[in-house]
Design an enzyme around this catalytic site. Structure first.
Site, PDB file in Angstrom:
ATOM      1  N   GLU A 721       1.418   0.757  13.083  1.00 44.32           N
ATOM      2  CA  GLU A 721       1.576   1.389  11.502  1.00 44.32           C
ATOM      3  C   GLU A 721       2.560   0.346  10.992  1.00 44.32           C
ATOM      4  OE1 GLU A 721       3.179   5.207  11.033  1.00 44.32           O
ATOM      5  OE2 GLU A 721       2.810   5.958  12.860  1.00 44.32           O
ATOM      6  N   CYS A 755       8.112   2.935   4.821  1.00 41.31           N
ATOM      7  CA  CYS A 755       7.063   2.158   4.526  1.00 41.31           C
ATOM      8  C   CYS A 755       6.040   2.786   3.415  1.00 41.31           C
ATOM      9  CB  CYS A 755       6.503   2.145   5.713  1.00 41.31           C
ATOM     10  SG  CYS A 755       6.250   3.423   6.815  1.00 41.31           S
TER      11      CYS A 755
END
Ligand code: FAD
Length: 968
Positions: A721, A755
């Site tokens: 990720e 993020c």
């Protein structure tokens, strides 16, 4: 939805977009027709509007009006421009129904005939909750003008204050951050101007009522109310009143508190008793916060009963309270009359445009109490939020006015005593509304805390401090369940580099190898335990995380510099991961699933652990992502070497200890803290490592991928990720206040170190200036500071290296003349921390950013309304694919973007951070990650191998199941 169209039509600047909106609504899904009574009001208004625009409308059977069909027919016959005019006019007509005037002067004129008939008035200046100081100041000014105008219209200052007109004010419109966590500054900044406003009202013998808003604001509202009554110019003044919402479970205690306050302040307090206007949003908010229960009743009967109880308490204190019963419910009105008996020291209140017939009937020749009309005043742009609330209220199934308009609603139900009916139902709560903790099937939702409740927040802050002050925090390699203390170093707080949070040491090569040896040996046993046994252990861990929440939160705040609400959501997310993966393990990893096939043969498929996994977590979610990775790998039957970020080893160690305490064997779960490149090199080269799950930068993910590819032996699984260059698109139909709020959270919460954070905001040119005005104004209200303080919005940057990168980027952008706004960083208390203030830059194209800028820096691009496709292309061309925000009221636009943009998570008309486990599985594509999504239904499968099992059951000599088959 109907009002959505109307709302957007009134907001959007250009006819072309308006027509798109109309086409969208007409061609798209059927109109939601649950507005009931409001719908007919609306259709009525639309019809009138069409007639006014010169169109003859053929609607024969008015009892079966179908708005959908009407619009379709009209669109076909007349075209969008006519519909546009009609809808806008319809809303204006509706506005006139509910809003007394566009200006206070107009409202005063309209009020005259009512006043002549004996009605009293309270004027409300319509407006949205302010997000900037400028808007709050303008709103206050409108109130001051209103007071002057009302005073001029009622020049005689004599007469009982309780019969005089007044104003109603919303505190959220008077301060851009009317939140309990901002209590100190709200008290300092709001009380002086509010006192001046009230003093002016007092001089004119006009009353002021503080409207009731969301339950979370109640404590602050009461604090302000109490403080105002003690201000010199307002002491002993009986014109200062407040609204109390009966739907809140705290209503009766609040009433008692007000009675006591009146005694202390030696005055009578006018109290407007309402049922409450935000019931649906209170239920949603309660679920979002994971509260143990809702602040409001879930049965309408509960609210009605509470209203009666509060009313009795108010009427029983005539020396302290002047009751003002605000209702459109005939039963409630009748109950008040019967409670009051001969006492006439109270009044009724109704909203302008509602309850006319009821109060005309009540006033007709009766020696009733007085009736006051709450009269909103505002232009058409301001009325929408209010209008939507009124229409929803009118249309709600439980609403008295809606039931009254419904011929099928049984009269005996409507006039039945709510106390008797409530006593008769076995469950006092509404069984159709699950408690916040029970909204997910098969698992308990993580529990949250209402930080706006002073009792709760002071308790948790104290517990966090105590936990930090207790045993010193440490982190060492934990191998086979044993802590191996290596060379210790201090861990420093990024908010104050002089403060030591704890001490940590890193794993050496021998530790990593030992961990691998032990893990390989233990994994098979762990896998054989099966999904259910492992689920039980993970659920125990979840409970332990909640029990030790204060310690975990304290460490998150001090070691990672995250704010208290962020720390709380991290613990909640970690708990959700544990419980969700436990549920998944039970469902998919216990036994085998039978497969179809030929007779005489049985086929099944089982998911089993791959082997040993390395879990490599980032510092920005030091608990939740760390725990999510570990829990996922464990749930699927793997042994784990967990490597936390170098910056956050203390939190990781605390989590691992809790997992061990819950029953995860030390041989199965190991902690190998240390430098990523060094530890990674040892782990990745070992062919016994069969999987890696990584969250972090795109560059590091590529490095890991290359190291794994370079080794011989089995090819391991890699789940990565990574980052994102996340955009938000705002078109001209969006609501500026909501956009500003969502941009603040998306771009600057956690100092932009998520993020998912917003990096590039696309604003449609037509509205860009207006939107930016709100956004840049809202930035001024962000507070940088110690993340342990509840009032802090933005904590520190994780370390000097990260700050250096942000500073270099900001410097370059500033030199290029792109700076729109930079918050000052002047607080000397922040000098010892690694702080970086929020910035906003204007850029021409997204292409100007080549990579993710990980911090509180927002870039703004303007785009032409007809170039949405180019915007999508630009976002895709950046190569990342993590999150995208969209603010638009056009479904067609949302669908267009959904089809075109290649990102993992799209959020419409909300912020774009804070994905919820199971509800919003999280993860990106292309440069943003490999998938599968964390917290989603496909996650665990990636940690597993599949084993099929086929048995020829006929091998024994015959096919028994076939031979014993019955014929139907
Ligand atoms: P009813 O139909 O008897 O009651 C409807 C109310 O019941 C709903 O509003 C809701 O609160 C509640 N309800 C519906 N379903 C449920 C359920 N399942 N469980 C529990 N409760 C349920 N409201 C504010 O919040 N703040 C204010 O400052 C405010 N000022 C007002 C001023 C005036 C003059 C008036 C008349 C109302 C004001 N309101 C305010 C109240 C609000 O907007 C509604 O008008 C009021 O709640 C409707 O109550 P009713 O007695 O007329 O109708």
């Amino acid at each position: 939805m109907l009002m959505c169209l109307a709302e957007a039509l009134l907001r959007v600047p250009d006819a072309e977009t308006q027509d798109r909106l109309i086409r969208d609504k007409i061609a798209g899904r059927a109109w939601e027709s649950h507005l009931g009574h409001s719908q007919s009001l609306f259709v009525n208004a639309s019809t009138w509007a069409l007639m006014l625009t010169g169109q003859v409308v053929e609607i024969k059977d008015t009892s079966r009006w179908d708005f959908d069909a009407i619009l379709r027919r009209l669109a076909a016959r007349l075209g969008e421009p006519v519909i546009r005019q009609a809808v806008v006019r319809a809303v204006k007509l509706l506005g006139r129904h509910f809003v007394l005037g566009r200006t206070i002067e107009e409202a005063l004129k309209e009020a005259r005939p009512f006043v002549e008939r004996g009605y009293r008035f309270s004027f409300d200046m319509l407006g949205e909750a302010a997000v900037t100081r400028g808007h709050a100041a303008r709103y206050l000014e409108r109130y001051r003008e209103a007071v002057r105008a009302i005073a001029a219209a009622w020049p005689s200052r004599t007469g009982s204050l309780f019969e005089r007109p007044g104003i109603s004010v919303k505190l959220t419109a008077l301060h851009p951050r009317f939140d309990f966590v901002k209590r100190r500054e709200v008290m300092v900044e709001l009380i002086p101007p509010l006192t001046r406003l009230c003093a002016e009202a007092r001089a004119a013998n006009l009353a002021v009522t503080i409207d009731a808003e969301e339950a979370e604001r109640l404590d602050l509202m009461l604090d302000i109310f109490e403080a105002l009554g003690e201000e010199d110019p307002l002491q002993g003044w009986e014109g200062l009143g407040i609204a109390v919402q009966a739907y809140q479970k705290r209503a009766l205690p609040v009433v008692r508190w007000l009675i006591d306050l009146a005694r202390r302040q030696q005055r009578i307090i006018p109290v407007r008793l309402v049922k409450g206007a935000y019931w649906d949003s209170e239920i949603k908010r309660g679920q979002e916060l994971g509260l143990s229960d809702y602040p409001v009743f879930t049965r309408k009967l509960g609210t009605d009963t509470s209203y009666l109880a509060c009313a009795r308490a108010l009427l029983a204190a005539p020396e302290q309270i002047f009751p003002q019963f605000a209702t459109h419910n005939a039963h409630t009105l009748a109950a008040m009359e019967s409670f009051a008996g001969t006492n006439r020291k109270f009044e009724f209140q109704r909203l302008y445009g509602m309850g006319e017939a009821l109060y005309e009937f009540y006033e007709d020749g009766r020696a009733g109490a007085g009736t006051r009309i709450y009269a909103p005043v505002g232009s058409h742009e301001d009325l929408l939020a209010y209008l939507v609330r009124r229409l929803l209220e009118n249309g709600a199934n439980t609403s008295f006015v809606n039931r009254l308009a419904n011929d099928k609603a049984p009269l005996e139900d409507m006039i039945a005593d709510p106390v008797v009916r409530l006593a008769a139902v076995t469950s006092k709560r509404n069984p159709r509304i699950a408690k916040p903790q029970d909204i997910f099937p098969g698992r308990r939702n993580s529990s949250g805390l209402l930080l706006s409740d002073p009792a709760t927040s002071s308790r948790i802050l104290l517990a966090m401090q105590r936990a930090l002050d207790g045993a010193p925090a440490t982190s060492h390699p934990i191998i086979g369940g044993v802590e191996r203390i290596r060379l210790e170093k201090p861990v420093l707080d990024p908010a104050n580099r002089r403060r030591e949070v704890g001490r940590a040491s890193e794993a050496v090569e021998e530790d990593v190898r030992a961990a691998l040896d032990i893990a390989v040996a233990a994994q098979l046993g762990w896998d054989r335990q099966g999904g259910s046994a492992r689920a039980g252990i993970l659920e125990r861990a979840a409970d332990l995380f909640e029990e030790r929440r204060a310690l975990l939160m304290g460490l998150i705040v001090r070691e990672a510099g995250r704010t208290v609400p962020n720390a709380l959501s991290e613990v909640r997310e970690a708990v959700d991961f544990l419980r969700y993966y436990a549920k998944e393990a039970r469902t998919h990893f216990q036994g085998a699933a039978l497969l179809p096939g030929i007779t005489g043969e049985s086929n099944s498929l089982a998911l089993r652990g791959r082997g040993v996994f390395a879990c490599i977590a980032p510092w920005n979610f030091p608990l939740s992502i760390f725990t999510g990775q570990v829990a996922g790998a464990l749930a699927a039957g793997n042994a784990v070497l967990a490597k936390p970020a170098e910056q956050t080893p203390l939190i990781a160690a605390a989590a691992i200890r809790l997992l061990h305490e819950a029953g995860v064997p030390g041989e199965v779960l190991h902690l190998v803290p240390g430098d990523g490149a060094r530890i990674g090199k040892i782990m990745f080269a070992d062919p016994r490592l069969l999987g890696v799950v990584f969250t972090g930068s795109t560059e590091t993910a590529a490095l890991i991928n290359r190291s794994l590819a370079a080794r011989d032996g089995p090819i391991p699984a890699l789940i990565a990720e990574t980052g994102g260059l996340n955009a938000m698109i705002v078109d001209s139909t969006a609501l500026p206040e909501q956009v500003a709020k969502d941009v603040m959270v998306s771009a600057f919460d956690s100092a932009g170190q998520r993020c998912s954070s917003l990096r590039v905001l696309f604003l449609q040119e037509d509205v860009a200036t207006r939107m930016l005005d709100q956004i840049l104004g809202a930035m001024d209200e962000l507070k940088l500071g110690d993340p342990f303080a509840l009032a802090t919005d933005i904590g520190p940057i994780i370390d000097e290296e990260a700050r250096g990168n942000l500073a270099a980027h900001a410097e370059r952008m500033t030199k290029e003349g792109k700076l729109l706004k930079k918050l000052p960083l002047t607080d000397p208390l922040l000098a010892d921390g690694v702080f970086f203030p929020p910035h906003a830059f204007a850029i021409q194209t997204m292409g100007e950013l080549r990579r993710e800028v990980f911090g509180p820096i927002l870039h703004v691009v303007r785009f032409e309304g007809d170039r949405l496709d180019a915007v999508c292309d630009a976002i895709n061309a950046a190569g990342y694919g993590l999150t995208l925000g969209l603010h638009s009221r056009i479904d067609e636009t949302a669908e267009f973007i959904r089809e075109r943009i290649r990102v993992g998570n799209i959020y419409v008309n909300r912020n774009q951070i804070g994905a919820v486990v199971e509800a919003q599985p999280f993860g990106g594509e292309r440069l943003s990650g490999t998938g599968p999504k964390a917290g989603g239904p496909h996650y665990l499968a990636r940690f597993a191998v599949e084993r099929s099992f086929t048995v020829n059951s006929a091998a024994a000599g015959g096919n028994a199941s076939l031979l014993t088959l019955d014929e139907p």
